[in-house]
Design a protein around this motif. Sequence first.
Motif, short mmCIF file in Angstrom:
data_model
loop_
_atom_site.label_atom_id
_atom_site.label_comp_id
_atom_site.label_asym_id
_atom_site.label_seq_id
_atom_site.Cartn_x
_atom_site.Cartn_y
_atom_site.Cartn_z
N VAL A 111 -14.24 -13.51 12.45
CA VAL A 111 -13.56 -13.39 11.16
C VAL A 111 -12.98 -12.00 11.04
O VAL A 111 -13.55 -11.03 11.54
N PRO A 112 -11.84 -11.85 10.36
CA PRO A 112 -11.21 -10.52 10.30
C PRO A 112 -11.91 -9.63 9.29
O PRO A 112 -12.70 -10.07 8.46
N SER A 113 -11.61 -8.35 9.37
CA SER A 113 -12.05 -7.43 8.33
C SER A 113 -11.18 -7.64 7.09
O SER A 113 -10.21 -8.41 7.10
N SER A 114 -11.54 -6.98 6.02
CA SER A 114 -10.77 -7.12 4.79
C SER A 114 -9.39 -6.51 4.97
O SER A 114 -9.20 -5.61 5.81
N PRO A 115 -8.37 -6.99 4.22
CA PRO A 115 -7.05 -6.35 4.28
C PRO A 115 -7.17 -4.86 4.01
O PRO A 115 -8.03 -4.41 3.24
N SER A 116 -6.32 -4.10 4.65
CA SER A 116 -6.45 -2.65 4.56
C SER A 116 -6.18 -2.14 3.15
O SER A 116 -6.74 -1.11 2.75
N PHE A 117 -5.33 -2.82 2.37
CA PHE A 117 -5.15 -2.43 0.97
C PHE A 117 -4.54 -3.59 0.21
O PHE A 117 -3.98 -4.54 0.79
N LEU A 118 -4.66 -3.53 -1.13
CA LEU A 118 -4.03 -4.50 -2.02
C LEU A 118 -3.49 -3.73 -3.22
O LEU A 118 -4.27 -3.09 -3.95
N LYS A 119 -2.17 -3.73 -3.41
CA LYS A 119 -1.54 -3.02 -4.53
C LYS A 119 -0.82 -4.04 -5.43
O LYS A 119 -0.21 -4.99 -4.94
N ILE A 120 -0.94 -3.84 -6.74
CA ILE A 120 -0.27 -4.72 -7.73
C ILE A 120 0.71 -3.86 -8.50
O ILE A 120 0.32 -2.88 -9.16
N THR A 121 1.97 -4.19 -8.43
CA THR A 121 3.02 -3.35 -9.02
C THR A 121 3.96 -4.23 -9.86
O THR A 121 3.84 -5.45 -9.93
N ASN A 122 4.89 -3.53 -10.51
CA ASN A 122 5.98 -4.17 -11.28
C ASN A 122 5.49 -5.21 -12.28
O ASN A 122 5.86 -6.39 -12.25
N PRO A 123 4.57 -4.84 -13.17
CA PRO A 123 4.12 -5.83 -14.16
C PRO A 123 5.26 -6.14 -15.16
O PRO A 123 5.99 -5.24 -15.60
N THR A 124 5.45 -7.42 -15.48
CA THR A 124 6.39 -7.87 -16.52
C THR A 124 5.63 -8.75 -17.47
O THR A 124 4.39 -8.84 -17.41
N LEU A 125 6.36 -9.42 -18.39
CA LEU A 125 5.69 -10.30 -19.37
C LEU A 125 4.96 -11.43 -18.66
O LEU A 125 3.87 -11.83 -19.08
N ASP A 126 5.54 -11.97 -17.59
CA ASP A 126 4.92 -13.16 -16.99
C ASP A 126 4.87 -13.08 -15.46
O ASP A 126 4.78 -14.10 -14.79
N SER A 127 4.94 -11.87 -14.89
CA SER A 127 4.86 -11.80 -13.43
C SER A 127 4.23 -10.46 -12.99
O SER A 127 4.25 -9.48 -13.73
N LEU A 128 3.67 -10.50 -11.76
CA LEU A 128 3.13 -9.32 -11.10
C LEU A 128 3.52 -9.39 -9.63
O LEU A 128 3.60 -10.48 -9.04
#
Length: 1099
Positions: A836-853
């Motif tokens: 099984v792989p290791s965890s993803p090296s990073f996770l970034k959440i950007t550009n928040p809007t009213l109904d999307s990320l």
Amino acid sequence: MKPNSGTLVINIMNGGKAEAYEGVYQCTARNERGAAISNNIVIRPSRSPLWTKEKLEPNQVREGDSLVLHCRPPVGLPPPIIFWMDNAFQRLPQSERVSQGLNGDLYFSNVQPEDTREDYICYARFNHTQTIQQKQPISVKVFSTKPVTERQPILLTPTGSTSTKVELRGNVLLLECIAAGLPTPVIHWIKEGGELPANRTFFENFKKTLKIIDVSEADSGNYKCIARNILGSAHHVISVTVKAAPYWITAPRNLVLSPGEDGTLICRANGNPKPNISWLANGVPIAIAPEDPSRKVDGDTIIFSHVQERSSAVYQCNASNEYGYLLANAFVNVLAEPPRILTPANKLYQVISDSPALLDCAYFGSPKPEIEWFKGVKGSILRGSEYVFHDNGTLEIPVAQKDSTGTYTCVARNELGKVQNEVQLEVKDPTMIIKQPEYKVIQRYGQVSFECIIKHDSTLLPTVIWLKDNDELPDDERFLVGKDNLTIMNVTDKDDGTYTCIVNTTLDSVSASAVLTVVAAPPTPAIIYARPNPPFDLELTGQLERSVELSWIPGDENNSPITNFVIEYEDGLHEPGVWHYQTEVPGTQTTVQLKLSPYVNYSFRVIAVNEIGRSQPSEPSEQYLTKSANPDENPSNVQGIGSEPDNLVITWESLKGFQSNGPGLQYKVSWRQKDVDDEWTSVIVANVSKYIVSGTPTFVPYEIKVQALNDLGYAPEPSEVIGHSGEDLPMVAPGNVQVHVINSTLAKVHWDPVPLKTVRGHLQGYKVYYWKVQSLSRRSRRHVEKKILTFRGNKTFGMLPGLEPYSSYKLNVRVVNGKGEGPASPDKVFKTPEGVPSSPSFLKITNPTLDSLTLEWGSPTHPNGVLTSYILKFQPINNTHELGPLVEIRIPANESSLILKNLNYSTRYKFYFNAQTSVGSGNQITEEAVTIMDEGKMAGILRPAVGAGKAMASRQVDIATQGWFIGLMCAVALLILILLIVCFIRRNKGGKYPVKEKEDAHADPEIQPMKEDDGTFGEYSDAEDHKPLKKGSRTPSDRTVKKEDSDDSLVDYGEGVNGQFNEDGSFIGQYSGKKEKEPAEGNESSEAPSPVNAMNSFV
């Protein structure tokens, strides 16, 4: 003959008779410079003949008469050892009345009725052939007559009044007298006109045998034995003559001459009769050897005059008489060589001022060079009393001063040339302690400091060490060692003692000591507590060989009762000035019986002890020298360990001086190869604790023993220990190396053991070398870092943990002994499967809007295989931190970002993200993010929820008070009631098993034990009901969020893939059918939400 050796091997193990090789052998070694010869070596086969058959008549003897039972053993080579036993193989008891003579006969001074028996058997043991021959049993019958007549002594052996005995110098002289008589006579020995030699005289066989060891010409004379009982006496005189085989007075020594020089070879030996001296040249009698005009033979001396280079030869001197001979080789080497200096050039000597300086000038040349010393480049030759010139070329400056520093030149010259060499001398200032530690008295819990200020040569680096009572300082943080002092904080009674400051440099060492006395704080100023005064008036009484009584008068106890007395002794013979602990007694006792050892010159002193400390020692007692004796014990810790493949190093712990029990302490070192029919080989050494046996086979067991002896005799027979000759590196590598890969991080390696005879040492185990060659996912090589695992003993397998999944490895195996590692086996290649792989090296959440990320991520640092997809799960979190429905999305492995749309505005979402290979899912990472608030819309409508692969788009509004919502809830409740009734009816018909489901709606989805095919309301149905469920179906009762492909499911921890558990932990795998394969996941369209889902969204 062995190749490259002068050893002649005669092997009859594979056939042949020993008699064929009987004779006299001599070895000759020859080269262009001459020939040397060895002593004669006589080979005779051992013999153990049978007893001649004879008819033995029973012996009928009257009580009180004497009797001799003749043994007459067959003549063997070497002579047999004789002993008498009965039919039960028990030795016949011997005493002053019944004993065995030197000739093996059994003598009865007078017979008694208990001597009657029919099994007097004489045995002859031939040690060399390891055989025992038995004579026919002899019968003795004793008949009684009353009264028994007493008889005065008569000698049974030797017969007559006189006899003669000839013995060789250095041998053991044995004289025997056995007498008959009733009562049994007692034997006494005297030497006419002299005394029996002390320390070399022993009595054996109940004083019937006189034994004198290491005899010399001075032991010649008349020895009288006297047999005496109450009726009279008898005597016999033995005239002893000590002859001597030749022995050296001056053996010839090798001679190195230069052309034109003169020299002499001297060969002087003595013996009785006086030996005849003969000379040989290169193994040929000198009378028929090639003539040499520079050589003249004068009896025991050869005189050389004006020798030439052709005069080089090997001369043999033979000194012989009728009892033996001596042979010595001496090489006369006529050599012309210019001088050579062997001491390295510009060698540096460093000494301390006012100490001797020795400057070496090792040289060689022929004729012998003359040596001269100069100081400086243009200095004059050194002469005078301030220098000492040694024959080996060394220059000694007895008292070196600072101005002695400089360059010294050694010049060696002879008529063939001259050579010189320079050495350097540096004279350093001595190290001194200019302020020494001083005696201190300190109260408990106080602080004390000792100073130790030093002065030293600026070019030397000193080190300062502090000792307490000649041992290391206690490991205690209260002891603070500074640059020039030692400070002790919070002093306690155990800190009492002597503190020593030692200053060391590479050239000298100085020390100074001071005593610390710790006293208790006095309760009142009037009472002073101190150490006791020393005892006095020591007296020794009751002196015996092994004990003495010591008494004394105690000194003043100084307000602190004496708790005990310590008795110490000094051995003025072996360690004068050194006092040793003997014993201690309670403070109420003033006498003690002391155990003593032989051959020690004892002095005793007594020390009184109270709570404050120890008194000064008393004055020593008078000296008492105990008598010498045989050693009581043998050396301890005897070991045999080879340091090289062809030797055996025998070591032992030497006896202390007082353990020697007498003068002339030596050690008899004996060894023989184990399990081989070899005799013991022995040497006697002194003043060492190690002996090296050379020329041994590699790593074979030896039996070893070390026995102590002194001038009075031997210690008891020592026990044998097993040692081994030296080890060598193993010869072969392990074969048939196989690797079994167990999983992606663990492999098992097997190999065949190497034959023990090829290990050539103690088998310590096997070493497995393994290293990663490359990762199969990245196809990139990296720096090879070899890992080593050691498996002790004769193991033939081992586990290799910590491997990296989906990688290529190599390994080899080597056998290890005490010498090192053997050769490596051929490299074995193996590959680990995917993991099984290791965890993803990073996770970034950007550009928040009213109904999307927007989500961005990095691939796993360790993919451990080929990535198949990414799994994204997310769910909303309301203001009370309750979790909403969980949505799952599968993303292709080549993607690195994703835009989530149709989300609720102003809502916090929790995201769970992990990667997958064909083996399974790896560890996940989590993030939280919030969509932007829409301030212009405070109310909304119910938007349809999305299934797997699409985001939930419902917007939360406060509709709990809406009428249509209340009606909807009532309809849902009615529907649930109808479903429960239907389930109850179907259960009564059979085929379904109720399962109680209790799931916590507020639990983290990562620990919720949901199942992909668990879509029924609290029950498991038959196979006809096992149908795939729609993505987005939920348990309607408690808002528990379904979790798919969890990393931490109960299935992963079960014994098999089909095992399932209830939420309360009970196992139900035996009732359910096989788990259906789930439908492929992706962005398929979702079904419309049920009212239950709506309730989960808005409640």
